[in-house]
Write an enzyme that holds these catalytic residues in place. Structure first.
Site, PDB file in Angstrom:
ATOM      1  N   ARG A  82       0.887  -1.195   0.000  1.00 18.56           N
ATOM      2  CA  ARG A  82       0.000   0.000   0.000  1.00 18.56           C
ATOM      3  C   ARG A  82       0.915   1.233   0.000  1.00 18.56           C
ATOM      4  O   ARG A  82       1.258   1.818   1.034  1.00 18.56           O
ATOM      5  CB  ARG A  82      -0.888  -0.008   1.248  1.00 18.56           C
TER       6      ARG A  82
ATOM      7  N   GLN B 217      -7.338  -8.347  -8.538  1.00 16.79           N
ATOM      8  CA  GLN B 217      -7.384  -6.940  -8.982  1.00 16.79           C
ATOM      9  C   GLN B 217      -5.973  -6.445  -9.251  1.00 16.79           C
ATOM     10  O   GLN B 217      -5.044  -6.720  -8.480  1.00 16.79           O
ATOM     11  CB  GLN B 217      -8.025  -6.088  -7.877  1.00 16.79           C
TER      12      GLN B 217
ATOM     13  N   ARG C  77       2.417  -7.322  -9.183  1.00 17.41           N
ATOM     14  CA  ARG C  77       2.710  -6.640  -7.900  1.00 17.41           C
ATOM     15  C   ARG C  77       2.678  -7.595  -6.716  1.00 17.41           C
ATOM     16  O   ARG C  77       3.045  -7.184  -5.604  1.00 17.41           O
ATOM     17  CB  ARG C  77       1.737  -5.486  -7.684  1.00 17.41           C
TER      18      ARG C  77
ATOM     19  N   HIS D 234       1.387   2.315 -10.411  1.00 16.86           N
ATOM     20  CA  HIS D 234       0.409   2.812  -9.432  1.00 16.86           C
ATOM     21  C   HIS D 234       1.103   3.709  -8.388  1.00 16.86           C
ATOM     22  O   HIS D 234       1.153   3.389  -7.188  1.00 16.86           O
ATOM     23  CB  HIS D 234      -0.264   1.606  -8.760  1.00 16.86           C
TER      24      HIS D 234
ATOM     25  N   ASP E 238     -11.500   9.151  -8.104  1.00 15.62           N
ATOM     26  CA  ASP E 238     -10.961   7.934  -8.732  1.00 15.62           C
ATOM     27  C   ASP E 238     -11.310   8.032 -10.212  1.00 15.62           C
ATOM     28  O   ASP E 238     -12.412   7.675 -10.630  1.00 15.62           O
ATOM     29  CB  ASP E 238     -11.603   6.691  -8.099  1.00 15.62           C
TER      30      ASP E 238
ATOM     31  N   GLU F  33      -1.215   8.071 -11.710  1.00 12.00           N
ATOM     32  CA  GLU F  33      -0.742   6.773 -12.195  1.00 12.00           C
ATOM     33  C   GLU F  33      -0.710   6.733 -13.729  1.00 12.00           C
ATOM     34  O   GLU F  33      -1.755   6.824 -14.375  1.00 12.00           O
ATOM     35  CB  GLU F  33      -1.684   5.688 -11.663  1.00 12.00           C
TER      36      GLU F  33
HETATM   37  O1  TA6 Z   1      -5.809   3.275  -9.044  1.00 13.46           O
HETATM   38  C1  TA6 Z   1      -7.037   3.478  -8.431  1.00 13.46           C
HETATM   39  C2  TA6 Z   1      -7.625   2.146  -8.023  1.00 13.46           C
HETATM   40  O2  TA6 Z   1      -8.013   1.394  -9.127  1.00 13.46           O
HETATM   41  C3  TA6 Z   1      -8.781   2.440  -7.076  1.00 13.46           C
HETATM   42  O3  TA6 Z   1     -10.019   2.091  -7.659  1.00 13.46           O
HETATM   43  C4  TA6 Z   1      -8.436   1.611  -5.851  1.00 13.46           C
HETATM   44  O4  TA6 Z   1      -9.001   0.324  -5.959  1.00 13.46           O
HETATM   45  C5  TA6 Z   1      -6.918   1.586  -5.924  1.00 13.46           C
HETATM   46  O5  TA6 Z   1      -6.657   1.367  -7.293  1.00 13.46           O
HETATM   47  C6  TA6 Z   1      -6.250   0.618  -4.997  1.00 13.46           C
HETATM   48  O6  TA6 Z   1      -6.463  -0.695  -5.405  1.00 13.46           O
HETATM   49  P1  TA6 Z   1      -5.838  -1.867  -4.475  1.00 13.46           P
HETATM   50  O7  TA6 Z   1      -6.147  -3.151  -5.191  1.00 13.46           O
HETATM   51  O8  TA6 Z   1      -4.357  -1.600  -4.380  1.00 13.46           O
HETATM   52  O9  TA6 Z   1      -6.490  -1.716  -3.131  1.00 13.46           O
END
Ligand code: TA6
Length: 295
Positions: free
Chosen positions: A56, A80, A85, A165, A209, A269
């Protein structure tokens, strides 16, 4: 360049004082300091740095899919933001200008750290394609550059998305404006739907966002209290995501700390995420960003 005792991270320093630290887990840049010792990246005080979950903060690397994948797409079984990563990369070595006979134009030194990830290094990718990634992190005075090369080492072509990111460290989100996106339409993931170009710099006063479509040639500047803090330039990356979780979403992330840390970070990003990059078997794709720390 130093590899840590526990082989978990690589640190590089320039003679002028700049420093970068990369976790082999995710090849995640977790610290980038300017010559004066100022930390340019936000790293949550509760970030997992032991490989138990994506970091994070810093610069997590998103590949081969951005966001929650569509279940009936080839990336449908991935977590996601994909697997890059949350995989352990290998450190491939460094290249530094002081070792070359001709220092770069400004006579300053720079150091490039290379990291690699290929399918054979991951026990289950849940993605049916062959790939070899080479990720380079280059530290030079005032700049940090991250570049990804994606090589299709398989026999069929495939689609991928990728994004850096980047969590930038700032002093006060209420004093921030982001310029360079005034003419860019965007996908608003908070309000839902697509939005027209705002025609003015972005300021942040609630959860934001957004996925902006802005040609790579357009530099992005993050300004605080009227003073330019960072400039991001891109190559082959035509999208820019601007994200701040704000109060509730920050509270909702167990690994986000301190609780009011949303005030001292902004994610800007650089990525290629609003469409799919199709890569032919045997071909390679390269994209990158350069972040200049201006103050
Ligand atoms: O980059 C923005 C995003 O897509 C947000 O929607 C939020 O989900 C963020 O990434 C963080 O995602 P993560 O999977 O690292 O919690």
């Amino acid at each position: 360049v130093l590899m840590s005792e526990d082989n978990s991270r690589v640190t590089a320093n320039l003679p002028t004082g700049e420093r970068v630290e990369v976790l082999l887990y995710g090849a995640t840049v977790i610290s980038w300091k300017s010559a004066n010792g100022k930390e340019n990246l936000f790293l949550s005080s509760k970030a997992h740095l032991d490989g138990s979950k994506p970091v994070r903060g810093g610069i997590p690397l998103v590949f081969p899919v951005f966001g929650p994948p569509n279940k009936n797409h080839a990336t449908g079984q991935l977590p996601q933001h994909g697997f890059a990563r949350n995989s352990r990369w290998e450190y491939l070595g460094k290249t530094s200008s002081e070792s070359s006979t001709l220092p770069n134009s400004s006579g300053d030194s720079s150091v490039k750290l290379d990291f690699g990830l290929s399918k054979s290094m991951i026990d289950k990718t849940n993605w049916p394609y062959e790939f070899a990634l080479t990720y380079s992190v280059t530290l030079s005075p005032k700049d940090l550059e991250t570049t990804l090369v994606v090589r299709n080492t398989g026999t069929s072509n495939y689609d991928f998305q990728t994004l850096f990111h980047t969590y930038l460290q700032i002093d006060d989100i209420s004093q921030i404006t982001v310029s360079g996106l005034e003419k860019a339409s965007f996908k608003d993931k908070v309000q839902g739907g697509d939005a027209e170009a705002a025609g003015e710099p972005i300021s942040i006063g609630s959860e934001v966002d957004r996925v902006y479509n802005a040609p790579s040639e357009q530099a992005i500047t993050i300004t605080e209290n009227g003073e330019a803090r960072f400039e991001i330039t891109r190559d082959m990356l035509s999208d820019v995501v601007v994200w701040n979780p704000w109060i509730e979403k920050a509270k909702g992330m167990a690994d986000f700390g301190p609780e009011d840390g949303y005030k001292s970070m902004i994610c800007v990003e650089a990525g290629s995420v609003s469409t799919w990059n199709n890569l032919e078997a045997g071909d390679a794709w390269e994209g990158g960003q350069r972040i200049k720390a201006l103050s």
